[in-house]
Write a protein that holds these residues in place. Structure first.
Motif, PDB file in Angstrom:
ATOM      1  N   VAL A 194      -6.041   6.313  -8.016  1.00 28.32           N
ATOM      2  CA  VAL A 194      -4.802   5.710  -7.526  1.00 28.32           C
ATOM      3  C   VAL A 194      -5.057   4.318  -6.987  1.00 28.32           C
ATOM      4  O   VAL A 194      -4.404   3.343  -7.363  1.00 28.32           O
ATOM      5  N   ALA A 249       2.067   7.157  -6.489  1.00 30.71           N
ATOM      6  CA  ALA A 249       1.066   8.109  -6.955  1.00 30.71           C
ATOM      7  C   ALA A 249       1.482   9.533  -6.598  1.00 30.71           C
ATOM      8  O   ALA A 249       1.399  10.452  -7.420  1.00 30.71           O
ATOM      9  N   SER A 308       0.826  -1.202   0.000  1.00 33.89           N
ATOM     10  CA  SER A 308       0.000   0.000   0.000  1.00 33.89           C
ATOM     11  C   SER A 308       0.859   1.250   0.000  1.00 33.89           C
ATOM     12  O   SER A 308       0.546   2.238  -0.673  1.00 33.89           O
ATOM     13  N   ARG A 336     -11.468  21.477  -4.811  1.00 32.58           N
ATOM     14  CA  ARG A 336     -10.257  20.745  -4.491  1.00 32.58           C
ATOM     15  C   ARG A 336     -10.580  19.384  -3.886  1.00 32.58           C
ATOM     16  O   ARG A 336      -9.943  18.383  -4.215  1.00 32.58           O
ATOM     17  N   VAL A 371       2.010   1.930  -3.421  1.00 39.63           N
ATOM     18  CA  VAL A 371       0.930   2.479  -4.242  1.00 39.63           C
ATOM     19  C   VAL A 371       0.819   3.986  -4.033  1.00 39.63           C
ATOM     20  O   VAL A 371       0.814   4.776  -4.980  1.00 39.63           O
ATOM     21  N   ALA A 386      -4.264   0.565  -8.693  1.00 37.68           N
ATOM     22  CA  ALA A 386      -3.388  -0.355  -7.968  1.00 37.68           C
ATOM     23  C   ALA A 386      -4.070  -1.692  -7.783  1.00 37.68           C
ATOM     24  O   ALA A 386      -3.462  -2.755  -7.995  1.00 37.68           O
ATOM     25  N   LEU A 418      -4.732  11.274   0.322  1.00 32.50           N
ATOM     26  CA  LEU A 418      -3.587  10.372   0.274  1.00 32.50           C
ATOM     27  C   LEU A 418      -2.752  10.514   1.535  1.00 32.50           C
ATOM     28  O   LEU A 418      -2.248   9.526   2.082  1.00 32.50           O
ATOM     29  N   GLU A 460      -9.523  15.817  -5.282  1.00 41.27           N
ATOM     30  CA  GLU A 460      -8.725  14.906  -4.457  1.00 41.27           C
ATOM     31  C   GLU A 460      -9.374  13.535  -4.367  1.00 41.27           C
ATOM     32  O   GLU A 460      -8.709  12.504  -4.501  1.00 41.27           O
ATOM     33  N   LEU A 498      -5.857  -1.196   1.510  1.00 40.49           N
ATOM     34  CA  LEU A 498      -6.423  -0.449   0.383  1.00 40.49           C
ATOM     35  C   LEU A 498      -7.936  -0.406   0.497  1.00 40.49           C
ATOM     36  O   LEU A 498      -8.564   0.619   0.209  1.00 40.49           O
ATOM     37  N   SER A 511      -7.657  10.235  -5.794  1.00 40.33           N
ATOM     38  CA  SER A 511      -7.279   9.159  -4.877  1.00 40.33           C
ATOM     39  C   SER A 511      -7.940   7.855  -5.270  1.00 40.33           C
ATOM     40  O   SER A 511      -7.326   6.785  -5.208  1.00 40.33           O
ATOM     41  N   ASN A 526      -6.220  -6.623  -0.492  1.00 39.05           N
ATOM     42  CA  ASN A 526      -5.386  -5.834   0.415  1.00 39.05           C
ATOM     43  C   ASN A 526      -6.300  -5.001   1.317  1.00 39.05           C
ATOM     44  O   ASN A 526      -6.896  -4.019   0.898  1.00 39.05           O
ATOM     45  N   ASN A 548      -2.344  16.131  -1.767  1.00 36.28           N
ATOM     46  CA  ASN A 548      -3.658  15.478  -1.706  1.00 36.28           C
ATOM     47  C   ASN A 548      -3.894  14.990  -0.282  1.00 36.28           C
ATOM     48  O   ASN A 548      -3.313  14.002   0.164  1.00 36.28           O
TER      49      ASN A 548
END
Lengths: 238, 238
Positions: free
Chosen positions: B94, A98, A91, B83, A94, B98, A157, B87, B157, B91, B154, A154
Motif C-alpha cells: 500500500v 487501500a 496519507s 496473518r 492512501v 502510494a 493500517l 498484513e 508515510l 501494508s 511524505n 489490517n
DNA sequence: TGCTTGTGGATTGTTGACAATCAGAAGGTG
DNA sequence: CACCTTCTGATTGTCAACAATCCACAAGCA
C-alpha cells in the motif's frame, strides 16, 4: 459472582496511558497552542503524580508525532505547516483507499454490514449537526473513517491511521475553516457508505479522493511556517 | 571552521534511544525468540544502566509493534503469525505504491535522481550476494524500498513504513525461506528502478504487487499460531 | 562596536529505592 | 478428589533526589 461484579475496574490503565490520553485531548482541543512547551514537572504537579509517568506519556506523544522533543530542552507542541496538513490528508487517502479496496474484495454480506455501521455513524453526525456541536462532528467524522479502515482487518493500517486521525483532529481545531459546510458532509459520507455496499471501487476511490483532497493547501506554496487561519483557502474535510 | 569541524558528536543520542536500537537489532537478528520475555532489570544490568531508560526503550518498541506488553506481567517478543506476515506485506505494498505514484507525478529529473540512487543500492545488493551475506542482503533490500518511500517526501508515510520495514526484517530472519532466490532479486529491483525513471505507473504498480505478494501465506488458513519455518510455502521478497 | 567567553537558571536525563500488582503454587476444606 | 483460599516470588509501576545538559544573558576584550 455477587452484586459487585460489574464494578468498573479500579485503575485498568496504567497511569502513563491515562496521562497520555489527557494530554492528547488537550492538544486536540487546542488547550496547548502549537509551539508551546510542555513541562514535565508542571504537568506532574497539576495531575498529582510523579514525573515518571508524565515523561513516559510525553514520549509516547512524541512518537505519535503530536509533540516534538528537543534533546535536553523539552517537548513542544508541533506546529502544523501547510506541508503537514497536505501530508496528513494525502496519507489518509492512501490508507483509506487501500482499506476500501480490501473491503471491496471481500464478501458481499461483510460489505453490507460495514455499510450499515457506516450509515449508523452518519446518523450520529446528523445529530451532532442539528445540535451545532462542531467538536463532536469532527470526532464522529473521524470515527467514520476509522471504522472504514478498521473493517479492512489490517491492524498495521489501523495503527498507522490512528495517528493520522488524531493529527487530522488537530487540524480541525486549529483550522476551523478547513471543515466544509455541514450540508455537504452528510451526503458525502452517505455516498461513501453506499459505494462500499455496492462494491464500486472506481467511484469509491474517486469519492474518497475528492473528499480528502485539500486542493488549495496541497498546491499552495510551502513557506515552512505554520498556518494560522487559512479559512479562505481550505476546502477539505475531516 | 577549523580542523575539528568534523569531530563526531560525543553522545548525540539519549541513552533510551541507544538501548532501543540495540534491542531492535537483537530482535531482528533473532537473539530473542518470539514469545520470549524481556526483563527490564536484566537488560539494565547487562548494559550497566538504570531501569529507567530501559523501560523507556521497551515501551518504544512496544509502540512499534515489535514487543507486546502485558500489564504487570512484562514485555514479550511478538509472535509472527501468518496473518501478521500477510498484513506486513500488504501494508508495505500500500505505502510503496502510494509513494511510487507520488514520485511518478513529480519532475522527470527528480525521478531520474531517485532511480539512480536505487540502482546504486542494487549494486550493493549484488555485492552482498557475491559475498553470500544474506543478513546484509535483507537490510540493503529494505534500504532500497525505504529510499523509494522516502523520496516521495511524505514524512508520515516514511514513519509508517519504518516500522513495517523492521517487521519485514524480522520476518526474514524468522522465515529465511521467504526470501526468493538471489538470481531473481536483482532483476526485480532493477526493473522497479527503471520503471521509476521511465514513469510507467501501470507497470510499476504491477511489479511492486508481484514483488510484495506472498500468495501462499496470503490465502492460506490463519490458525492464529506462529509460523515456524514455512520454507515450502512462502514466495515473497523482502 | 562586535565578538568571544564565562556564568546562571531552568529543564531534561538518570538513578536506586519503594509500592502495587499479578500468575501460579501450596495448603486447607467440603 | 475437586474447589476455594491464601501465600509467595517475581515483575512491573511509581516516586523523589541527583547529575548532565543546554540556552540566554551579561561581562570582558580586541
Amino acid at each position: 459472582m455477587n452484586g459487585v461484579a460489574t464494578i468498573s475496574v479500579i485503575n485498568s490503565k496504567p497511569t502513563a496511558a491515562i496521562i497520555a490520553d489527557k494530554l492528547r485531548e488537550g492538544i486536540i482541543e487546542g488547550a496547548f497552542a502549537p509551539g508551546d512547551q510542555i513541562n514535565e514537572a508542571q504537568v506532574a504537579g497539576q495531575l498529582n503524580v510523579s514525573r515518571g509517568p508524565v515523561r513516559e506519556a510525553l514520549h509516547r506523544l512524541v512518537q505519535e508525532g503530536l509533540l516534538l522533543a528537543r534533546p535536553n530542552r523539552g517537548v513542544f507542541v508541533q506546529d502544523l505547516t501547510r506541508r503537514d496538513v497536505a501530508e496528513i490528508y494525502a496519507s489518509r487517502e492512501v490508507i483509506e483507499c487501500a482499506a476500501a479496496e480490501i473491503i471491496l474484495r471481500g464478501d458481499r454480506d461483510l460489505r453490507s454490514a460495514t455499510a450499515e455501521r457506516l450509515h449508523a455513524i452518519v446518523d450520529r453526525m446528523q445529530a451532532a449537526i442539528e445540535s451545532d456541536d462542531w467538536t463532536a462532528l469532527g470526532r464522529i467524522d473521524l470515527e467514520f473513517h476509522t471504522l472504514l479502515v478498521g473493517d479492512a482487518g489490517n491492524s498495521r493500517l489501523v495503527r498507522a491511521y490512528a495517528t493520522l486521525a488524531t493529527e487530522a483532529l488537530m487540524c480541525l481545531t486549529h483550522f476551523p475553516g478547513a471543515y466544509p459546510r455541514p450540508e455537504r458532509v452528510l451526503p458525502a459520507h452517505r455516498e461513501i457508505a453506499d459505494y462500499v455496499r455496492d462494491g464500486d471501487m472506481e467511484v469509491l476511490q474517486r469519492t474518497l479522493h475528492r473528499h480528502l483532497s485539500l486542493t488549495s493547501i496541497d498546491h499552495g506554496p510551502d513557506d515552512g511556517r505554520a498556518l494560522v487561519h487559512p479559512r479562505a483557502e481550505a476546502g477539505g474535510d475531516a
